[in-house]
Design a protein around this motif. Sequence first.
Motif, PDB file in Angstrom:
ATOM      1  N   SER A  14       0.873  -1.171   0.000  1.00  0.00           N
ATOM      2  CA  SER A  14       0.000   0.000   0.000  1.00  0.00           C
ATOM      3  C   SER A  14       0.911   1.222   0.000  1.00  0.00           C
ATOM      4  N   GLN A  15       0.413   2.331  -0.522  1.00  0.00           N
ATOM      5  CA  GLN A  15       1.259   3.516  -0.692  1.00  0.00           C
ATOM      6  C   GLN A  15       1.847   4.037   0.608  1.00  0.00           C
ATOM      7  N   SER A  16       1.259   3.697   1.726  1.00  0.00           N
ATOM      8  CA  SER A  16       1.814   4.158   3.003  1.00  0.00           C
ATOM      9  C   SER A  16       3.214   3.590   3.250  1.00  0.00           C
ATOM     10  N   TRP A  17       3.575   2.525   2.537  1.00  0.00           N
ATOM     11  CA  TRP A  17       4.888   1.886   2.695  1.00  0.00           C
ATOM     12  C   TRP A  17       5.882   2.302   1.615  1.00  0.00           C
ATOM     13  N   GLU A  18       5.498   3.182   0.710  1.00  0.00           N
ATOM     14  CA  GLU A  18       6.316   3.495  -0.461  1.00  0.00           C
ATOM     15  C   GLU A  18       7.739   3.950  -0.121  1.00  0.00           C
ATOM     16  N   SER A  19       7.909   4.896   0.767  1.00  0.00           N
ATOM     17  CA  SER A  19       9.265   5.375   1.079  1.00  0.00           C
ATOM     18  C   SER A  19      10.087   4.282   1.759  1.00  0.00           C
ATOM     19  N   ASP A  20       9.449   3.424   2.537  1.00  0.00           N
ATOM     20  CA  ASP A  20      10.154   2.300   3.165  1.00  0.00           C
ATOM     21  C   ASP A  20      10.632   1.298   2.107  1.00  0.00           C
ATOM     22  N   VAL A  21       9.817   1.087   1.087  1.00  0.00           N
ATOM     23  CA  VAL A  21      10.194   0.178  -0.003  1.00  0.00           C
ATOM     24  C   VAL A  21      11.400   0.742  -0.743  1.00  0.00           C
ATOM     25  N   TRP A  22      11.368   2.025  -1.084  1.00  0.00           N
ATOM     26  CA  TRP A  22      12.498   2.647  -1.778  1.00  0.00           C
ATOM     27  C   TRP A  22      13.763   2.545  -0.931  1.00  0.00           C
ATOM     28  N   SER A  23      13.636   2.760   0.365  1.00  0.00           N
ATOM     29  CA  SER A  23      14.786   2.678   1.265  1.00  0.00           C
ATOM     30  C   SER A  23      15.375   1.268   1.278  1.00  0.00           C
ATOM     31  N   LEU A  24      14.523   0.273   1.399  1.00  0.00           N
ATOM     32  CA  LEU A  24      14.986  -1.120   1.405  1.00  0.00           C
ATOM     33  C   LEU A  24      15.696  -1.451   0.101  1.00  0.00           C
ATOM     34  N   ILE A  25      15.099  -1.093  -1.026  1.00  0.00           N
ATOM     35  CA  ILE A  25      15.712  -1.407  -2.318  1.00  0.00           C
ATOM     36  C   ILE A  25      17.053  -0.694  -2.455  1.00  0.00           C
ATOM     37  N   GLN A  27      19.089   0.063  -0.083  1.00  0.00           N
ATOM     38  CA  GLN A  27      20.052  -0.646   0.770  1.00  0.00           C
ATOM     39  C   GLN A  27      20.574  -1.910   0.093  1.00  0.00           C
ATOM     40  N   VAL A  28      19.664  -2.677  -0.504  1.00  0.00           N
ATOM     41  CA  VAL A  28      20.066  -3.921  -1.158  1.00  0.00           C
ATOM     42  C   VAL A  28      20.906  -3.607  -2.398  1.00  0.00           C
ATOM     43  N   TRP A  29      20.494  -2.631  -3.170  1.00  0.00           N
ATOM     44  CA  TRP A  29      21.282  -2.262  -4.350  1.00  0.00           C
ATOM     45  C   TRP A  29      22.689  -1.838  -3.947  1.00  0.00           C
ATOM     46  N   ALA A  30      22.800  -1.016  -2.909  1.00  0.00           N
ATOM     47  CA  ALA A  30      24.114  -0.539  -2.458  1.00  0.00           C
ATOM     48  C   ALA A  30      25.011  -1.711  -2.070  1.00  0.00           C
ATOM     49  N   GLU A  31      24.418  -2.742  -1.498  1.00  0.00           N
ATOM     50  CA  GLU A  31      25.176  -3.936  -1.128  1.00  0.00           C
ATOM     51  C   GLU A  31      25.862  -4.564  -2.343  1.00  0.00           C
ATOM     52  N   PHE A  32      25.240  -4.411  -3.518  1.00  0.00           N
ATOM     53  CA  PHE A  32      25.780  -4.980  -4.754  1.00  0.00           C
ATOM     54  C   PHE A  32      26.407  -3.919  -5.657  1.00  0.00           C
ATOM     55  N   GLY A  33      26.681  -2.750  -5.088  1.00  0.00           N
ATOM     56  CA  GLY A  33      27.381  -1.709  -5.826  1.00  0.00           C
ATOM     57  C   GLY A  33      26.522  -0.870  -6.747  1.00  0.00           C
ATOM     58  N   ILE A  34      25.215  -0.927  -6.571  1.00  0.00           N
ATOM     59  CA  ILE A  34      24.301  -0.130  -7.393  1.00  0.00           C
ATOM     60  C   ILE A  34      23.834   1.046  -6.540  1.00  0.00           C
ATOM     61  N   HIS A  35      24.119   2.252  -6.988  1.00  0.00           N
ATOM     62  CA  HIS A  35      23.805   3.428  -6.176  1.00  0.00           C
ATOM     63  C   HIS A  35      22.789   4.346  -6.844  1.00  0.00           C
ATOM     64  N   ASP A  36      21.961   3.796  -7.715  1.00  0.00           N
ATOM     65  CA  ASP A  36      20.916   4.573  -8.380  1.00  0.00           C
ATOM     66  C   ASP A  36      19.742   4.803  -7.436  1.00  0.00           C
ATOM     67  N   ASP A  37      18.909   5.760  -7.777  1.00  0.00           N
ATOM     68  CA  ASP A  37      17.685   6.028  -7.022  1.00  0.00           C
ATOM     69  C   ASP A  37      16.592   5.109  -7.567  1.00  0.00           C
ATOM     70  N   PRO A  38      16.017   4.242  -6.734  1.00  0.00           N
ATOM     71  CA  PRO A  38      14.984   3.321  -7.228  1.00  0.00           C
ATOM     72  C   PRO A  38      13.794   4.032  -7.869  1.00  0.00           C
ATOM     73  N   ARG A  39      13.526   5.241  -7.445  1.00  0.00           N
ATOM     74  CA  ARG A  39      12.378   5.966  -8.002  1.00  0.00           C
ATOM     75  C   ARG A  39      12.562   6.293  -9.474  1.00  0.00           C
ATOM     76  N   ALA A  40      13.794   6.197  -9.975  1.00  0.00           N
ATOM     77  CA  ALA A  40      14.050   6.458 -11.394  1.00  0.00           C
ATOM     78  C   ALA A  40      13.594   5.299 -12.275  1.00  0.00           C
ATOM     79  N   GLU A  41      13.420   4.129 -11.680  1.00  0.00           N
ATOM     80  CA  GLU A  41      12.911   2.971 -12.425  1.00  0.00           C
ATOM     81  C   GLU A  41      11.413   3.177 -12.649  1.00  0.00           C
ATOM     82  N   SER A  42      10.941   2.962 -13.876  1.00  0.00           N
ATOM     83  CA  SER A  42       9.551   3.279 -14.199  1.00  0.00           C
ATOM     84  C   SER A  42       8.547   2.569 -13.297  1.00  0.00           C
TER      85      SER A  42
END
Length: 166
Positions: A14-25, A27-42
Amino acid sequence: MRSDIAVVQIERFSQSWESDVWSLISQVWAEFGIHDDPRAESDLGDLAHAYQEGASGFWIAISDSRVVGTASLKDLGDGLIAMKRFYVLKEFRGTTIGTAQRLLDHLVQHARQGGATTLCLGTIELTVAAQRFYEKNGFQRVPRSELPTERFAAEIDTLFYKLPLA
């Protein structure tokens, strides 16, 4: 169950979790060397609508009012459904808590109920533990040409898997 083991609930996004989802993603991306903003993904920039067609859906794993995992399905039609955005915080991975297994089991059940006959996914080579997890759960590695990757794969995906559901 041991009292020191986290309790994890799977629920529909639900949208109430949206910023938490972006934060989690992030964190996981950074673990694998990806430092993009998830919100840029369509799809991640419009989670409320991106996973609504057919048997598609987006789910989150929650522990102590915190998002600790995400998983989604993208209905590709003709019985084919893609697993996307499967992320679990490092401390919630593994068999002790079983967050990834619970998310996968939920996706498989939902896909079958929606009439899907094949579940597919794309991933990157750095995710060695994830690859073992998929293979342990019956996924078979296939060449990119065997799947309609242009309809679901991320640009960085280099490995592809499918799981027969029927």
